[in-house]
Design an enzyme around this catalytic site. Sequence first.
Site, PDB file in Angstrom:
ATOM      1  NE  ARG A  54      -2.785   0.523   3.487  1.00 49.65           N
ATOM      2  CZ  ARG A  54      -1.922   1.084   4.429  1.00 49.65           C
ATOM      3  NH1 ARG A  54      -1.997   2.618   4.403  1.00 49.65           N
ATOM      4  NH2 ARG A  54      -1.767   0.893   5.834  1.00 49.65           N
ATOM      5  CE1 TYR A 107     -14.582  12.090 -15.301  1.00 50.93           C
ATOM      6  CE2 TYR A 107     -13.383  12.489 -13.235  1.00 50.93           C
ATOM      7  CZ  TYR A 107     -14.238  11.815 -14.059  1.00 50.93           C
ATOM      8  OH  TYR A 107     -14.623  10.405 -13.527  1.00 50.93           O
ATOM      9  CG  ASP A 178      -8.088  17.262 -15.287  1.00 50.66           C
ATOM     10  OD1 ASP A 178      -7.502  16.652 -15.991  1.00 50.66           O
ATOM     11  OD2 ASP A 178      -9.226  16.729 -14.596  1.00 50.66           O
ATOM     12  CE  LYS A 203     -11.393   9.654 -19.254  1.00 53.13           C
ATOM     13  NZ  LYS A 203     -11.095   9.329 -17.803  1.00 53.13           N
TER      14      LYS A 203
END
Length: 387
Positions: A54, A107, A178, A203
């Site tokens: 983790r 988004y 972004d 993407k």
Amino acid sequence: MTHHADHELAQDTIVVASGRPPREHDAPVNPPIVLSSTFHEAVDPAVGDRIYGRMSNPTWDPFEEALGQLEGAALPALVFSSGLGAAAAALSLVPTGGVVVMPRHAYAGSLSLADDEAARGRFALVRVDVADTDQVLATLDTADLLWLESPTNPMLEVADLRTLIAAAKAAGVTVVVDNTFNTPLVCKPLDFGADVVLHSVTKYLAGHSDVVLGALATSDAAVRTDLLKHRTLHGAIAGPFEVWLALRGLRTLALRVERSQANALYLADKLAQHPALTRVRFPGLATDPGHQRAADQLNGFGSIISIELADVAAGEALVAAVRLWLPATSLGGVESLIERRRRQPGEPATVPEALVRLSVGIENPEDLWADLEQALAPLRPGGDSTR
């Protein structure tokens, strides 16, 4: 990655050359996938030994190194399990009770997340038209974080990134950009002074519609430490195999972006002349409101086109009639996708109901146009809409 100190590598070389293993006898040229949840006992956990999956994984390192270098960051990027996981970490930089300034169009996941946090009282949320520079500047006196996206999703509004980021920094406001639509090949917001750059790696960076990942890049060591702490404590960690796929996809980013941008410009010119459409949104068109601003600050115009039809029925008919374009959400893959955006429940009400978003892929542009043309033909004024 090593290279001659007097020669700065170009971005299209970095996507291929960065994140490679050391050049040793019989060593692989590609970094291996490490599938382990735990690692041998640490000598000193305080110095950052891996310890547990983790916290760290060797498969993350090459991708984080490559993306950090592409964005011009002084530090490796941080990979997350999704773009929204990265967005949540970025919003964690806002102090409790602070103020977030965010585009009215962006988004939908980021907008919904911010709305949810604001509804819980974590921070106050101010929505702005990022193309209206004066409107954004007027919010900075009370803001703690400015969230930018340019061009916006799906309206393709273009912000004056240089002016807004400079003003925010002068006011002591943290800036998150972004950069998913652009990729670092088209825009490097850290060069403008942004604090954090966000990507939905799903993407363009990964580019093959086969992984869900996110990432953040920053040159500020203290900010990176906070983001890493958030990732570790909240558990938005990426699977090693997905990150390995993303790095493999990154190798062809320059080729994919070049081809998809060229295709988008070709199609936008064709679409702008089609009588079935009421509007074509694409910064590459000289008639687009954001054209000059995009030309001044971006290395290209992206691969997303938004078109508007007469009504919802026409939009749905177009999506149903295409045969090469894939009716699906998301974007940035090698394949061309088409979607009426307001069918998504999280899309802002200010997005026109009949707006159809096109994610232009790398297919032959003539084939893409032929498919759109046959689907649009019955939607012309006086056309046969019964087919």
